[in-house]
Design an enzyme around this catalytic site. Structure first.
Site, PDB file in Angstrom:
ATOM      1  N   SER A  39     100.201  68.250  55.583  1.00 26.52           N
ATOM      2  CA  SER A  39     100.210  68.898  56.878  1.00 26.52           C
ATOM      3  C   SER A  39      99.247  69.950  57.226  1.00 26.52           C
ATOM      4  O   SER A  39      98.991  70.379  58.343  1.00 26.52           O
ATOM      5  CB  SER A  39     101.677  69.737  57.068  1.00 26.52           C
ATOM      6  OG  SER A  39     101.823  70.863  56.256  1.00 26.52           O
ATOM      7  N   LYS A 105     101.514  77.071  56.467  1.00 25.99           N
ATOM      8  CA  LYS A 105     101.091  76.707  57.672  1.00 25.99           C
ATOM      9  C   LYS A 105     100.078  77.851  58.249  1.00 25.99           C
ATOM     10  O   LYS A 105      99.702  78.978  57.289  1.00 25.99           O
ATOM     11  CB  LYS A 105     102.376  76.808  58.591  1.00 25.99           C
ATOM     12  CG  LYS A 105     103.397  75.864  58.304  1.00 25.99           C
ATOM     13  CD  LYS A 105     103.051  74.260  58.292  1.00 25.99           C
ATOM     14  CE  LYS A 105     103.910  73.469  57.859  1.00 25.99           C
ATOM     15  NZ  LYS A 105     103.611  72.193  57.800  1.00 25.99           N
TER      16      LYS A 105
END
Length: 183
Positions: A39, A105
């Protein structure tokens, strides 16, 4: 025999102190993490190791825009101090436990920010973000909008088409931001 016992006691005491110190450092100062998944491609890669400063978590301050952070994705549950202790790699090593609830993230929004995705581009407070770190354009056609509430942040992965982030799990409470990538 007494000499050997005294020596062994000294070694065990030294090892216990070293273990306790590394546990304290890992909970409050700096901790290693491993990237699990794609990701954050191309910035971070699967199985890559990195160090995370825990100071923002310890002293409860907001990370900056663009910072790469470790989050606890279980946003519906309240975090306690014991969670920080039990999630330390030294404790996990003893219990042989793994957990896939920690995500890496990038910080996109802070409290009060109005965020919008239009035609695959992210806008913060009406301004399009310059995001050279992305792994290609987002393949999203509809518009989405959020306003970040107090004591929360909004995060997204760099590989936007393959990332479970705030778009799916919601806003991240400040106490669920476990640290910020430093190395």
């Amino acid at each position: 025999m007494k000499k050997l016992t005294k020596k062994m006691t000294g070694w065990v005491g030294s090892l216990a102190i070293a273990y306790l110190l590394s546990l304290i450092i890992g909970v409050f100062v700096i901790q290693p993490y491993r990237v699990d998944g794609h990701s954050m491609d191309p910035t971070l890669h699967d199985k890559q190791r990195l160090f995370v400063s825990k100071l923002s978590h310890t002293f409860s301050y907001y990370p900056d825009y663009g910072d790469i952070v470790i989050i606890d994705s279980r946003v519906e549950r309240e975090r306690r101090f014991i969670d920080d202790v039990l999630e330390n790699p030294l404790i996990r090593l003893l219990t042989n436990e793994t957990d896939d609830s920690f995500y890496i993230k990038r910080v996109i929004g802070k409290p009060g920010d109005d965020l919008e995705i239009r035609q695959g581009k992210v806008y913060r407070n009406g301004e399009a973000l310059d995001e050279p770190y992305l792994n290609g354009a987002m393949s999203i056609n509809e518009s989405e909008r959020w306003t970040v509430p107090e004591n929360h942040i909004f995060v997204m992965g760099d590989n936007r088409n393959h990332s479970d982030d705030s778009r799916a799990i919601g806003f991240i409470p400040l106490d669920h931001v476990l640290g910020k990538k430093v190395l």
